[in-house]
Design an enzyme around this catalytic site. Structure first.
Site, PDB file in Angstrom:
ATOM      1  N   ARG A 129      76.514 -10.383  13.571  1.00 41.46           N
ATOM      2  CA  ARG A 129      75.914 -11.177  14.352  1.00 41.46           C
ATOM      3  C   ARG A 129      76.687 -11.858  15.551  1.00 41.46           C
ATOM      4  NH1 ARG A 129      73.270  -9.113  10.997  1.00 41.46           N
ATOM      5  NH2 ARG A 129      71.905  -9.972   9.305  1.00 41.46           N
ATOM      6  N   SER A 180      66.578 -16.454   9.319  1.00 37.38           N
ATOM      7  CA  SER A 180      67.877 -16.754   8.703  1.00 37.38           C
ATOM      8  C   SER A 180      68.359 -17.972   9.743  1.00 37.38           C
ATOM      9  CB  SER A 180      68.831 -15.939   8.433  1.00 37.38           C
ATOM     10  OG  SER A 180      68.496 -14.885   7.844  1.00 37.38           O
ATOM     11  N   GLU A 213      73.120 -19.807  12.567  1.00 40.95           N
ATOM     12  CA  GLU A 213      72.716 -18.559  13.157  1.00 40.95           C
ATOM     13  C   GLU A 213      71.664 -18.813  14.664  1.00 40.95           C
ATOM     14  OE1 GLU A 213      72.184 -14.869  11.300  1.00 40.95           O
ATOM     15  OE2 GLU A 213      70.611 -14.358  12.456  1.00 40.95           O
TER      16      GLU A 213
HETATM   17  P1  FAD Z   1      65.289 -15.980  21.944  1.00 42.44           P
HETATM   18  O1  FAD Z   1      64.995 -16.391  20.469  1.00 42.44           O
HETATM   19  O2  FAD Z   1      64.319 -15.830  23.039  1.00 42.44           O
HETATM   20  O3  FAD Z   1      66.874 -15.880  22.333  1.00 42.44           O
HETATM   21  C1  FAD Z   1      67.628 -15.983  21.312  1.00 42.44           C
HETATM   22  C2  FAD Z   1      69.043 -16.261  22.316  1.00 42.44           C
HETATM   23  O4  FAD Z   1      69.325 -15.241  23.246  1.00 42.44           O
HETATM   24  C3  FAD Z   1      68.959 -17.540  23.434  1.00 42.44           C
HETATM   25  O5  FAD Z   1      70.189 -18.104  23.473  1.00 42.44           O
HETATM   26  C4  FAD Z   1      68.464 -17.070  24.707  1.00 42.44           C
HETATM   27  O6  FAD Z   1      69.007 -17.879  25.845  1.00 42.44           O
HETATM   28  C5  FAD Z   1      69.471 -15.736  24.743  1.00 42.44           C
HETATM   29  N1  FAD Z   1      68.656 -14.600  25.096  1.00 42.44           N
HETATM   30  C6  FAD Z   1      67.322 -13.899  25.078  1.00 42.44           C
HETATM   31  N2  FAD Z   1      67.151 -13.239  25.984  1.00 42.44           N
HETATM   32  C7  FAD Z   1      68.349 -12.970  26.596  1.00 42.44           C
HETATM   33  C8  FAD Z   1      68.755 -12.112  27.716  1.00 42.44           C
HETATM   34  N3  FAD Z   1      67.466 -11.164  28.135  1.00 42.44           N
HETATM   35  N4  FAD Z   1      69.965 -12.212  28.303  1.00 42.44           N
HETATM   36  C9  FAD Z   1      70.597 -13.122  28.124  1.00 42.44           C
HETATM   37  N5  FAD Z   1      70.416 -14.148  26.896  1.00 42.44           N
HETATM   38  C10 FAD Z   1      69.133 -13.858  26.482  1.00 42.44           C
HETATM   39  N6  FAD Z   1      67.653 -11.473  13.399  1.00 42.44           N
HETATM   40  C11 FAD Z   1      68.417 -10.559  12.912  1.00 42.44           C
HETATM   41  O7  FAD Z   1      69.532 -10.100  13.517  1.00 42.44           O
HETATM   42  N7  FAD Z   1      67.942  -9.718  11.818  1.00 42.44           N
HETATM   43  C12 FAD Z   1      66.806  -9.922  11.239  1.00 42.44           C
HETATM   44  O8  FAD Z   1      66.469  -9.142  10.322  1.00 42.44           O
HETATM   45  C13 FAD Z   1      65.873 -11.051  12.062  1.00 42.44           C
HETATM   46  N8  FAD Z   1      64.960 -11.231  11.251  1.00 42.44           N
HETATM   47  C14 FAD Z   1      64.039 -12.247  11.658  1.00 42.44           C
HETATM   48  C15 FAD Z   1      62.744 -12.674  10.875  1.00 42.44           C
HETATM   49  C16 FAD Z   1      62.029 -13.585  11.286  1.00 42.44           C
HETATM   50  C17 FAD Z   1      60.491 -13.869  10.573  1.00 42.44           C
HETATM   51  C18 FAD Z   1      62.469 -14.421  12.370  1.00 42.44           C
HETATM   52  C19 FAD Z   1      61.447 -15.396  12.895  1.00 42.44           C
HETATM   53  C20 FAD Z   1      63.613 -14.157  13.054  1.00 42.44           C
HETATM   54  C21 FAD Z   1      64.626 -13.121  12.840  1.00 42.44           C
HETATM   55  N9  FAD Z   1      65.692 -12.617  13.347  1.00 42.44           N
HETATM   56  C22 FAD Z   1      66.371 -11.600  12.820  1.00 42.44           C
HETATM   57  C23 FAD Z   1      66.155 -13.476  14.542  1.00 42.44           C
HETATM   58  C24 FAD Z   1      65.542 -13.167  15.719  1.00 42.44           C
HETATM   59  O9  FAD Z   1      64.422 -12.474  15.629  1.00 42.44           O
HETATM   60  C25 FAD Z   1      66.514 -12.059  16.444  1.00 42.44           C
HETATM   61  O10 FAD Z   1      67.745 -12.870  16.801  1.00 42.44           O
HETATM   62  C26 FAD Z   1      66.003 -11.702  18.069  1.00 42.44           C
HETATM   63  O11 FAD Z   1      66.825 -10.736  18.466  1.00 42.44           O
HETATM   64  C27 FAD Z   1      65.899 -12.872  18.907  1.00 42.44           C
HETATM   65  O12 FAD Z   1      65.020 -12.432  19.934  1.00 42.44           O
HETATM   66  P2  FAD Z   1      64.319 -13.132  20.894  1.00 42.44           P
HETATM   67  O13 FAD Z   1      63.843 -12.556  22.221  1.00 42.44           O
HETATM   68  O14 FAD Z   1      63.213 -13.947  20.317  1.00 42.44           O
HETATM   69  O15 FAD Z   1      65.166 -14.096  21.497  1.00 42.44           O
HETATM   70  P1  NAP Z   2      68.492  -9.734   0.471  1.00 40.30           P
HETATM   71  O1  NAP Z   2      68.170  -8.387   0.578  1.00 40.30           O
HETATM   72  O2  NAP Z   2      67.970 -10.899  -0.268  1.00 40.30           O
HETATM   73  O3  NAP Z   2      70.173  -9.899   0.351  1.00 40.30           O
HETATM   74  C1  NAP Z   2      70.866 -11.238   0.362  1.00 40.30           C
HETATM   75  C2  NAP Z   2      72.029 -11.200   1.475  1.00 40.30           C
HETATM   76  O4  NAP Z   2      72.716 -10.377   1.045  1.00 40.30           O
HETATM   77  C3  NAP Z   2      71.702 -10.708   2.789  1.00 40.30           C
HETATM   78  O5  NAP Z   2      71.875 -11.541   3.716  1.00 40.30           O
HETATM   79  C4  NAP Z   2      72.503  -9.473   2.942  1.00 40.30           C
HETATM   80  O6  NAP Z   2      73.629  -9.429   4.096  1.00 40.30           O
HETATM   81  C5  NAP Z   2      73.329  -9.321   1.858  1.00 40.30           C
HETATM   82  N1  NAP Z   2      73.427  -7.999   1.130  1.00 40.30           N
HETATM   83  C6  NAP Z   2      72.330  -7.378   0.294  1.00 40.30           C
HETATM   84  N2  NAP Z   2      72.487  -6.151   0.224  1.00 40.30           N
HETATM   85  C7  NAP Z   2      73.574  -5.967   0.746  1.00 40.30           C
HETATM   86  C8  NAP Z   2      74.335  -4.722   0.892  1.00 40.30           C
HETATM   87  N3  NAP Z   2      73.935  -3.553   0.110  1.00 40.30           N
HETATM   88  N4  NAP Z   2      75.579  -4.602   1.781  1.00 40.30           N
HETATM   89  C9  NAP Z   2      75.738  -5.568   2.418  1.00 40.30           C
HETATM   90  N5  NAP Z   2      75.107  -7.041   2.454  1.00 40.30           N
HETATM   91  C10 NAP Z   2      74.178  -6.869   1.345  1.00 40.30           C
HETATM   92  O7  NAP Z   2      68.410 -10.349   2.124  1.00 40.30           O
HETATM   93  P2  NAP Z   2      66.950 -10.468   2.968  1.00 40.30           P
HETATM   94  O8  NAP Z   2      67.155 -12.164   3.058  1.00 40.30           O
HETATM   95  O9  NAP Z   2      65.645 -10.260   2.134  1.00 40.30           O
HETATM   96  O10 NAP Z   2      67.091  -9.912   4.127  1.00 40.30           O
HETATM   97  C11 NAP Z   2      67.108  -8.334   4.074  1.00 40.30           C
HETATM   98  C12 NAP Z   2      67.850  -7.932   5.495  1.00 40.30           C
HETATM   99  O11 NAP Z   2      67.186  -8.664   6.728  1.00 40.30           O
HETATM  100  C13 NAP Z   2      69.317  -8.364   5.508  1.00 40.30           C
HETATM  101  O12 NAP Z   2      69.992  -7.559   6.071  1.00 40.30           O
HETATM  102  C14 NAP Z   2      69.055  -9.852   6.488  1.00 40.30           C
HETATM  103  O13 NAP Z   2      70.407  -9.967   7.042  1.00 40.30           O
HETATM  104  C15 NAP Z   2      67.896  -9.324   7.339  1.00 40.30           C
HETATM  105  N6  NAP Z   2      67.396 -10.371   7.743  1.00 40.30           N
HETATM  106  C16 NAP Z   2      67.818 -11.365   8.853  1.00 40.30           C
HETATM  107  C17 NAP Z   2      67.314 -12.342   9.239  1.00 40.30           C
HETATM  108  C18 NAP Z   2      67.804 -13.179  10.507  1.00 40.30           C
HETATM  109  O14 NAP Z   2      67.089 -14.046  10.999  1.00 40.30           O
HETATM  110  N7  NAP Z   2      69.095 -13.035  10.724  1.00 40.30           N
HETATM  111  C19 NAP Z   2      66.113 -12.666   8.682  1.00 40.30           C
HETATM  112  C20 NAP Z   2      65.333 -11.984   7.744  1.00 40.30           C
HETATM  113  C21 NAP Z   2      66.130 -10.963   7.211  1.00 40.30           C
HETATM  114  P3  NAP Z   2      73.269  -9.279   5.560  1.00 40.30           P
HETATM  115  O15 NAP Z   2      72.396 -10.271   6.304  1.00 40.30           O
HETATM  116  O16 NAP Z   2      74.607  -9.166   6.115  1.00 40.30           O
HETATM  117  O17 NAP Z   2      72.585  -7.674   5.534  1.00 40.30           O
END
Ligand code: FAD
Ligand code: NAP
Length: 339
Positions: free
Chosen positions: A165, A239, A335
């Site tokens: 991340r 998250s 995050e």
């Molecule tokens: P924004 O929210 O618009 O911006 C995020 C940041 O990036 C801000 O600081 C912004 O200024 C900057 N930014 C955006 N675009 C640019 C650009 N072109 N150049 C420079 N800076 C920029 N994230 C994960 O990693 N894994 C997941 O599984 C995941 N699941 C999610 C599930 C849900 C339901 C939600 C709501 C969010 C989830 N996220 C997840 C978080 C999010 O969707 C991601 O981080 C996504 O990449 C953000 O994109 P955005 O365009 O909405 O960014």
């Molecule tokens: P989950 O499957 O319930 O697992 C809980 C946590 O354990 C996750 O955060 C994941 O870490 C870790 N994990 C589970 N299995 C793993 C494996 N085999 N190896 C390494 N790490 C493991 O998680 P969940 O909330 O339903 O999410 C599923 C996936 O979607 C995850 O990868 C999560 O990161 C991603 N997600 C991200 C966001 C976001 O906003 N960043 C939101 C929703 C879902 P990791 O997070 O490092 O994978």
């Protein structure tokens, strides 16, 4: 010429649904339009906030920055042979649409990242990841513009310093560049990645024995729909906290005290703790404080039940950080990007 709007509501432009107004708001759909904004800002001298889909942002107040929404579209094939394809994708493309476009062509590598909200350009910011796959596994380069000079740059994937991340764009060169295009190398003979436990379970439930990348994408979509709140129905930014990574010695101490702690190896000398488990153990899963709360199915997600102010979300996140610190001695890091 880009228009500059004043006093624009950002409520529909952030998935938390926080009702704030931007003093100045513009969109850009090409590098040329972005250059015009950069030139204009040489007179305005404003701080700038780049907005994608607003799915990883919490607005705690009306932003004083000039908001520039990235709307650069386009998916171009840069190079192709019998084994792989290299794409140059506009930063304003919707991430999930790109995944489905590639899945439909049977180009593998990003199918585990299905249904992540937001735009392609924000992907490299935090090296988006899910279900055992990260953007860095297929990203080969990132094109950007210097926010002040407008000079174009291209960072190779190594130069992006992708981590868990993390990337150079969140640290060393924070607020310096605007990502305009992202390059991906995808495989035409992709091996599916079903290591993540819940994918295997879902494929079994779908009665799929030899999964294709389309099956994996569908499995991920099914799991996500069943576990995560849909921002269109319940405001959230996914998250809210990162999973903390701790050293092995620190982990050993924790494990002694809390034998059930949920963890995963993170490299040779560190352990990743499941932040959701830590929060749940503090009795906070499903906890509600006014208009905000911790989601009842996923303790990492803070939700807006309607009408909440950004500072209320912030206050709840503070409470979570304090409570986890008191119980486990572990400091959670947000995050979500706070403005
Ligand atoms: P924004 O929210 O618009 O911006 C995020 C940041 O990036 C801000 O600081 C912004 O200024 C900057 N930014 C955006 N675009 C640019 C650009 N072109 N150049 C420079 N800076 C920029 N994230 C994960 O990693 N894994 C997941 O599984 C995941 N699941 C999610 C599930 C849900 C339901 C939600 C709501 C969010 C989830 N996220 C997840 C978080 C999010 O969707 C991601 O981080 C996504 O990449 C953000 O994109 P955005 O365009 O909405 O960014
Ligand atoms: P989950 O499957 O319930 O697992 C809980 C946590 O354990 C996750 O955060 C994941 O870490 C870790 N994990 C589970 N299995 C793993 C494996 N085999 N190896 C390494 N790490 C493991 O998680 P969940 O909330 O339903 O999410 C599923 C996936 O979607 C995850 O990868 C999560 O990161 C991603 N997600 C991200 C966001 C976001 O906003 N960043 C939101 C929703 C879902 P990791 O997070 O490092 O994978």
């Amino acid at each position: 010429m880009n228009s500059i709007k004043e006093n624009t509501s950002l409520k529909p432009l952030n998935t938390f649904g926080i009702d704030v107004n931007a003093e100045l708001f513009s969109k850009f759909s090409s590098i040329q339009e972005l250059q015009v904004l950069i030139a204009e800002n040489k007179t305005q001298k404003r701080e700038v906030l780049i907005l994608g889909g607003g799915s990883n942002i919490l607005f705690t107040k009306n932003p004083s920055q000039w908001i520039w929404q990235n709307c650069i579209k386009g998916i171009e094939v840069e190079y192709e042979d019998e084994n792989s394809v290299e794409l140059r994708v506009g930063a304003g493309e919707n991430w999930h649409d790109l995944v489905i476009f590639c899945v439909d062509k049977n180009w593998g590598g990003i199918e585990n990242l299905s249904l992540i909200p937001g735009c392609v350009g924000a992907g490299p910011m935090q090296n988006i990841g899910a279900y055992g796959v990260e953007l860095k596994d297929t990203c080969v380069a990132v094109e950007c513009l210097d926010r002040t000079s407008g000079v174009e740059n291209k960072f190779s994937a190594i130069e992006c310093e992708f981590g868990y991340r993390e990337s150079i764009f969140k640290r060393k060169v924070k607020d310096k560049f605007i990502i305009t295009y992202v390059y991906f190398k995808l495989s035409k003979n992709a091996k599916v990645n079903t290591q993540y436990g819940s994918i295997k379970d879902e494929l079994n439930a779908m009665k799929v024995l030899t999964p294709t990348i389309k099956d994996v994408s569908e499995a991920v979509i099914n799991i996500r729909k069943s576990k995560l709140p849909n921002p269109a129905e319940l405001g959230n930014a996914g998250s809210f906290f990162k999973n903390p990574v701790v050293s092995k010695p620190a982990f050993d101490v924790l494990k002694e005290k809390f034998p059930d702690v949920v963890f995963y190896p993170a490299g040779d000398s560190n352990m990743k703790l499941a932040a959701g488990w830590l929060i749940e153990q503090c009795g906070l899963k499903g906890y509600r404080q006014g208009n905000v709360g911790i989601h009842s199915k996923q303790a990492l997600v803070i939700v807006n039940y309607g009408g909440s102010k950004g500072f209320e979300v912030w206050d709840l996140s503070e409470k979570v950080i304090q409570t986890v610190k008191e119980k486990f001695g572990v400091e959670l890091e947000r995050e979500v990007n706070i403005f």
